[in-house]
Scaffold this active site. Structure first.
Site, PDB file in Angstrom:
ATOM      1  N   LEU A  53      17.372 -45.057 -66.549  1.00 19.24           N
ATOM      2  CA  LEU A  53      16.564 -46.034 -65.807  1.00 19.24           C
ATOM      3  C   LEU A  53      15.409 -45.381 -65.038  1.00 19.24           C
ATOM      4  CD1 LEU A  53      16.585 -49.087 -65.160  1.00 19.24           C
ATOM      5  CD2 LEU A  53      17.688 -48.471 -63.003  1.00 19.24           C
ATOM      6  N   ASP A  54      14.219 -45.959 -65.181  1.00 19.83           N
ATOM      7  CA  ASP A  54      13.012 -45.463 -64.490  1.00 19.83           C
ATOM      8  C   ASP A  54      12.689 -44.022 -64.854  1.00 19.83           C
ATOM      9  OD1 ASP A  54      12.781 -47.906 -63.288  1.00 19.83           O
ATOM     10  OD2 ASP A  54      13.586 -47.279 -61.362  1.00 19.83           O
ATOM     11  N   GLU A  55      13.221 -43.546 -65.963  1.00 17.32           N
ATOM     12  CA  GLU A  55      12.948 -42.170 -66.361  1.00 17.32           C
ATOM     13  C   GLU A  55      12.364 -42.116 -67.773  1.00 17.32           C
ATOM     14  OE1 GLU A  55      13.171 -39.151 -65.098  1.00 17.32           O
ATOM     15  OE2 GLU A  55      14.306 -39.378 -63.248  1.00 17.32           O
TER      16      GLU A  55
END
Lengths: 288, 288, 288, 288
Positions: B230-232
């Site tokens: 997530l968010d990476e």
């Protein structure tokens, strides 16, 4: 802008309360001081008030001491702390560096040409490399090498040099040593560091390498006050530069230099012009 | 620029090796295809080669199928994967939203006016609020509410809607739900999310509130591919906006809207024009 | 980016025609040259093709002379002019200044630290003021004063100094004299000037004063090649800075310095890396 | 920022004189009005003083009429003109357009979502094309076609529509007709135009085509007040976007749209928040 042109600066803060502006502006009028620029901000969440006035005395015989004395009385009533700066004031600073010279070169250029109203008292470094640059500007250069063992002694020397120089601000212009918590506390709010990333992203060492690994499309720089939490001090200014896939870490290092110089010198100018107020972990910058 | 003007696009990548450019450019010449714009990049650290050519067939009777067949043979020898896009191609997409409508409004405006060569097949939301906006653009709107309990079923519905729509790209235009790891994996490289911070700073929820707490002087937005972290996911585009002490979290939210719109639409355009290559955790964007 | 890292650069242009890319890329492959970065552009309105390839020879015994000879034959057939640059090439330049030192200081810093792959052969000025700065960098300084009467002689001296220095590029780093049309023509395409406005706005003298009168909210700088039409030469790079009502002309002058430095050094870098192609009154900059 | 949050705004200007700040701030204190943000500027060259105060009445029963009456007396003594704005004030506007819809779409989005505190009373156009967009926002649309012969009559109709609407500001959101000098004078300081170039460069028609011819590397947009000198009215805001050789005029047109929208809406917001002061041919923008 043009804050320094023949104007005095009064910067003050106090807890929020009716009349905080009036206490300043009424006084200035009573003293026949003409306000050329005025900016106030009230943080309703933090309950704190900030004001910066640039002014020109209209009567001959303006006395700084007398101004201070009289304003002190008014300020006290509001719990207001303040600073007063004369038009010709040049802030005494010490610059600390290691081997990278871009920020030093930039600061000394702005110092030499009067773009920054600072008075560089000395350059301190843990390496000998940048002595010629300092010498060309007729500045004392203190080479104070450091090892894990000698860190306490070196920091004591650093402190002594700074104190003897009369510096009111320490500029960490890519000084690549982690200051001890004691030294950080000692200089809290009186030392500005340039970190080569957009804090709070990429804290610590080799931020451009971290940025490369993450594949970011922007890199940046952060100028902040030192406090006791490394790379977490109140931020004064940030700058940014776009990058792409073709920039390897060493390219990011090269590309970041300009934005580091610009961001650091902007923060120093804001500080020198008394535009920056410490406010907890944040700053208020009345940039005008 | 002007990638879509009557030109075909060939985008390819393969392991680095002598002749990777030649295999593409020689073929284009043999097929009497005139190259209007060419960009290649070789990542010497990753050992991977990327190329994007925009070209115009000079002979009548250009056949996409035949071009593909013939190039396939050459590409195979180099382990090269490629995509070919016709001049009039409009990428089928599904847009996912929650309640915030700024990115949706912006994307639909660019879709309606042809600024983005996309074909919006449907809008999916866990809230009913944005249905009128979708309807005004004559788009089907799928209201698929979600709770902790119904998440698996809702995600199955989402997947079904997207699959039935024929979309090749999913745009998460401020969809405020955390996708399950399975859905993330399913859409890896085929879904673009806009995160309202300069990742990797301020991951997770309420990034503008985090930014306020840290007292940053710049806020930003990051458009990235979804992957299972997530968010990476690999970053495609980032944008930035300056802020100051007077911006409370709700001001940052307001101020960030424009940069979110611009950053997301730029990323979608790059993707649609076949300028973006996935390369491990990073992207190569041959922006022209 | 990273154009200089151990790579050769081939830059070429010719009239548009099928096979222009192929003639370059095929040759590079035949010579076992690995292309690390390639960028081509075809101006369909002007009917002219531009290409820049960075490459690394894979075989020992690469010979520049032999490469040139062989490529010459191919290029001739296409009416192609080309330049070849070795990895370690440092462009010989002469810098011309008057009294303002910010651009000189910036260029010499980048020269000294290798950020710009230039070889500064001399500094020429119509004033003596900047000699110490040049001397600190161990550079010859030619003080060639000028008056209306002595202009032809002074320009002859300037030409001689430049010719004897072997410079391939002249950098007008805030040289505040209007060059004669003859000298302009002589240096056409071989001299870069920095003008302190966003050309074509504010041509001629005192552009910041003009900008103040107009009340603009942005000021800028333009780096361009000299040609015989003053301030109308082909633009290479432009930069911009926001300003407001509080900036008087002298503030604009101060504020413009940084953007002048950045814009000029960027243009010099583009030129040195052979990214800039003259194309009528415009430039093509294959910026990578 | 956050100027509209429950605060009143007092904006005033007068000739420079000792006590101009005090007359405002003392009055606010006497009225128990808490100043949340204050900004003043004194133009020493023009001899004119400008001030903007955002404040919150601390006592119940604050009366706008009474405030005005009482302040009027003080202001008169200083030759001070002022405006007072209530927290919930939404500025009545009329938007004028032709066929291009990007600025209209952007303004109406910000209007509908409350990002701009404006009250759009009508949309006026010389073409019928944008009626559906206006209708979707429930706005009256006045299609007033124009020819060389009917120009006086059409302008009379335009004036009538605007007057009857009660609009205090006219927004020329890419209205592609040259207003007559009479209409310009009539709306002087009450109409904001967006011009698609960085004025004063590229005045008049087809600025992006002019920009292409000059080979500029930046294009921009200028929001300015209408006055009787076409494209010469006082500038409120400017924005900029980088471009390169690959952008043909039609690409510049496309690329400029975003910056036109952002620049126009910023200028409208500044005007609505009473941050903009007319000052001869220039503006003072107390941007906070």
């Amino acid at each position: 802008m043009s804050g320094a042109r023949d104007v005095w600066v009064l910067a003050a803060q106090c807890p929020s309360r009716l009349g905080t502006v009036d206490v300043v502006t009424r006084f200035l009028k009573e003293q026949s001081c003409y306000i050329t620029e005025l900016h106030s901000f009230d943080d309703y969440q933090g309950g704190q008030f900030f004001i910066r006035a640039a002014f020109r005395p209209e009567l001959a015989g303006f006395s700084e001491a007398s101004f201070r004395d009289r304003f002190e009385t008014r300020a006290t009533e509001f719990g207001m702390s303040f600073e007063l700066m004369a038009p010709d004031y040049r802030l005494p600073v010490v610059i600390m560096v290691s081997k990278a010279d871009h920020c030093l070169n930039d600061l000394l250029y702005r110092y030499r040409t009067g773009q920054l109203s600072i008075d560089v008292r000395a350059v301190v470094s843990n390496h000998p490399d940048l002595e010629p640059l300092a010498r060309w500007h007729d500045l004392p250069y203190h080479h104070l090498p450091i090892t894990a063992e000698t860190k306490p002694q070196q920091e004591a020397q650093v402190r002594q040099v700074i104190e003897e120089s009369g510096a009111e601000l320490v500029i960490l212009a890519r000084y690549m040593q982690v200051l001890s918590p004691e030294l950080c506390r000692h200089f809290a709010g009186r030392a500005i560091n340039i970190h080569h990333s957009l804090l709070p992203g990429f804290k610590g060492a080799k931020p451009y390498h971290q940025a490369y690994d993450k594949g970011v499309k922007l890199v940046g720089a952060t100028a902040h006050y030192i406090n006791d939490d490394l790379d977490e001090g109140p931020i004064i200014a940030q700058g940014v530069e776009s990058v792409d896939h073709s920039h390897y870490p060493e390219d990011l290092v090269a590309r970041g230099r300009d934005i580091e110089c610009l961001t650091l010198s902007r923060a120093v100018r804001f500080h020198q012009e008394k535009r920056v107020f410490l406010h907890g972990r944040r700053t208020v910058v009345l940039a005008g």
